[in-house]
Scaffold this active site. Structure first.
Site, PDB file in Angstrom:
ATOM      1  N   HIS A 185      20.176  10.837  20.669  1.00 24.24           N
ATOM      2  CA  HIS A 185      20.856  11.320  19.448  1.00 24.24           C
ATOM      3  C   HIS A 185      21.957  10.353  19.011  1.00 24.24           C
ATOM      4  O   HIS A 185      22.920  10.757  18.364  1.00 24.24           O
ATOM      5  CB  HIS A 185      21.465  12.709  19.647  1.00 24.24           C
ATOM      6  CG  HIS A 185      20.526  13.695  20.245  1.00 24.24           C
ATOM      7  ND1 HIS A 185      19.713  14.505  19.489  1.00 24.24           N
ATOM      8  CD2 HIS A 185      20.240  13.964  21.546  1.00 24.24           C
ATOM      9  CE1 HIS A 185      18.974  15.263  20.295  1.00 24.24           C
ATOM     10  NE2 HIS A 185      19.268  14.946  21.554  1.00 24.24           N
TER      11      HIS A 185
ATOM     12  N   GLU B  33      17.654  -7.365   9.452  1.00 19.76           N
ATOM     13  CA  GLU B  33      17.532  -6.420   8.326  1.00 19.76           C
ATOM     14  C   GLU B  33      16.260  -6.687   7.525  1.00 19.76           C
ATOM     15  O   GLU B  33      15.596  -5.765   7.063  1.00 19.76           O
ATOM     16  CB  GLU B  33      18.770  -6.516   7.431  1.00 19.76           C
ATOM     17  CG  GLU B  33      20.010  -5.981   8.124  1.00 19.76           C
ATOM     18  CD  GLU B  33      21.301  -6.267   7.342  1.00 19.76           C
ATOM     19  OE1 GLU B  33      22.217  -5.459   7.442  1.00 19.76           O
ATOM     20  OE2 GLU B  33      21.379  -7.300   6.651  1.00 19.76           O
TER      21      GLU B  33
END
Ligand code: ARG
Length: 511
Positions: A164, A298
């Site tokens: 998480h 990216e």
């Protein structure tokens, strides 16, 4: 007239804008060489069955060799393309046009006997795909090798594991890097498996229903290094499922790379600061001089979306097509070649990033050390030592963490004996307070790694085993790839010899 090569029924040439609109000539640079090889094989076969005389074969082969030779030079390739751009719909028409211009329609016009552009184009695509699959497999293997190399340097480098995106257990950098190798190994297995489905020859299926010419499909298939034939001529010319399966494997592979990129991007932020990318693999800002941005990673992430988009486009492209060739299928070619190009570039960049980044060991350790990531290890040691209910111990350690967090995030070992005792009493667990205190104090991040020795855990012994098993699997794939390459080299070597043998030696024509 040459510019109406295929237009035997039509009285007029195609409208210029229409030709421009439907031409695949620019995209076809990618299959030009394969198209020539396929035609060489087809003509050798036509000679074998008596459709082409040795002299006719020789003329066609030397004309094809000229085109092959010229196309190797960028400038002359551009000339061929710009001259004929408004004359041909695709590379198949262009090459036939050039051969007929060169040696006349009586001989050059025999080249396309027993063949259609429909089996020809998918032959070329399959040949290109075979090479792309081999390249991609090699590049995946290289990335895995880099990951293994880097992981060996960081067997004991402590880092937090996350679930998480919250700090979870204590791990090692090597365990992380090896996790990617397992994922990439499955990607390798998937991409490699598509080779077998692609490596079947459609040549000889003609337009859709075969041909009355007594062609020898097995002969052309073996000249071009194919493992076998696509049996049904409708299937051979109209199905693209294997290509879409391959594109889905590329999309999954890209999503693996994208997830790795995401980890590295996060780890290179100043908040995490676990790794520093090499300057050679970082960009900067036009205005903020301090910036070091992970742009190559990216771009891997964004190109993943593009490849996934191309998979979706290809699925939509075929889903409503009835059996048989349709021009729609032409638009699959750029989806396949652009996806392969992006995948190859991304794998190359990812390898460079991995080879050159530095791990900030101290920072990674400090962050893990502050994370309460040892909580489960402490709980499990208590469970082992006193054989008490895990759930009860879970409550005890949870209460200790809550206390530590409330007191300015001190570590569990900094909680006073008095406070630990109070919490212990409250949970009604009957264990010796001094023993509990020493378990808490002894459970450092380093010990946590040594304590956890379950199969597949970050324990250094487990990592050694992982490296061994990955290296073993890699050897198998290295062998598969090199055998495939050798088979193709041998086939093309043989084809080249046949071409030379069947081209009458004439110095003027001998390219
Ligand atoms: N340029 C076409 C393609 O890429 C070749 C096949 C054309 N066949 C046809 N029947 N129009 O798919």
């Amino acid at each position: 007239m040459i510019d109406v090569l295929y237009r035997s029924r039509q009285k007029e040439n195609l409208d210029k804008d229409v030709l421009n609109f439907l031409s695949s000539l620019k995209e076809d640079v990618n299959i030009l060489t394969y198209d020539i090889l396929g035609t060489q094989a087809h003509c050798l076969m036509l000679n074998k069955i008596g459709i082409l005389t040795p002299d006719e074969l020789s003329k066609i082969l030397s004309s094809l060799s000229k085109i092959k030779f010229e196309s190797k030079n960028k400038e002359s390739l551009q000339n061929i393309f710009s001259d004929k751009l408004f004359l041909s719909e695709d590379i198949h028409e262009l090459i036939e046009t050039l051969v007929i211009e060169d040696i006349g329609i009586d001989i050059g016009g025999k080249m396309h006997t027993g063949r259609s552009r429909n089996d020809q184009v998918i032959l070329d695509v399959r040949m290109k795909l075979r090479d792309d699959i081999i390249d991609i497999c090699e590049l995946i293997i290289n990335v895995i090798k880099s990951l293994i190399g880097k992981s060996k340097e960081h067997t004991n480098t402590i880092i937090s594991l996350y679930t998480h995106l919250q700090q979870a257990q204590i791990g090692t950098v090597s365990h992380y890097l090896l996790s990617y190798t397992f994922n990439l190994l499955r990607d390798l297995e998937r991409v490699s498996s598509s080779f077998e489905k692609i490596n079947l020859s459609p040549l000889g299926s003609c337009a859709i229903g075969g041909t009355g010419i007594p062609i020898d499909r097995n002969y052309t298939a073996s000249l071009l290094g194919f493992e076998g034939l696509l049996e049904n001529s409708i299937d051979a010319t109209s199905s693209r499922d294997s290509m879409i399966e391959y594109l889905s494997f590329l999309s999954i592979l890209m999503s693996t790379l994208s997830r790795i990129a995401e980890d590295f991007i996060l780890w290179s932020t100043s908040e995490f600061n676990y790794i520093e990318l090499s300057d050679r693999y970082s960009s900067t800002s036009s205005v903020m001089p301090q910036k070091k941005n992970p742009d190559p990673l990216e771009i891997i992430r964004s190109r993943t979306s593009i490849v996934i988009g191309m998979l979706i486009s290809s699925l939509s492209l075929i889903k409503n097509l009835p059996s048989g060739y349709h021009r729609d299928l032409q638009d699959l070619k750029p989806l396949l070649s652009n996806s392969a190009r992006i995948v190859k570039e991304s794998l190359l960049i990812m390898k460079g990033v991995i080879d050159t980044f530095n791990v900030n060991k101290k920072n990674a350790f400090n962050s893990a050390n502050k994370s309460y990531g040892v909580s489960l290890d402490i709980a499990e040691q208590i469970v082992i030592k006193y054989n008490i209910s895990f759930r009860k111990v879970h409550k005890l350690i949870g209460a200790l963490v809550q206390h530590a967090v409330k007191n300015e995030n001190i570590s569990l070992s900094q909680i006073s004996k008095e406070d630990v005792n109070k919490i212990l009493k409250f949970t009604q667990i009957k264990i010796n307070i001094d023993e509990l205190m020493s378990i808490i104090k002894d459970t450092t991040p380093e010990k946590s790694i040594l304590f956890r020795n379950s199969y597949g855990s970050p324990n250094p012994m487990q990592q050694k085993d992982m490296v061994n098993s990955i290296e073993k699997s890699l050897l198998v794939y290295c062998k598969v790839v090199s055998e495939r390459k050798e088979l193709l080299y041998a086939a093309f070597d043989n084809l080249e010899k046949e071409v030379i043998l069947n081209t009458i030696v004439d110095n003027e024509k001998n390219y």
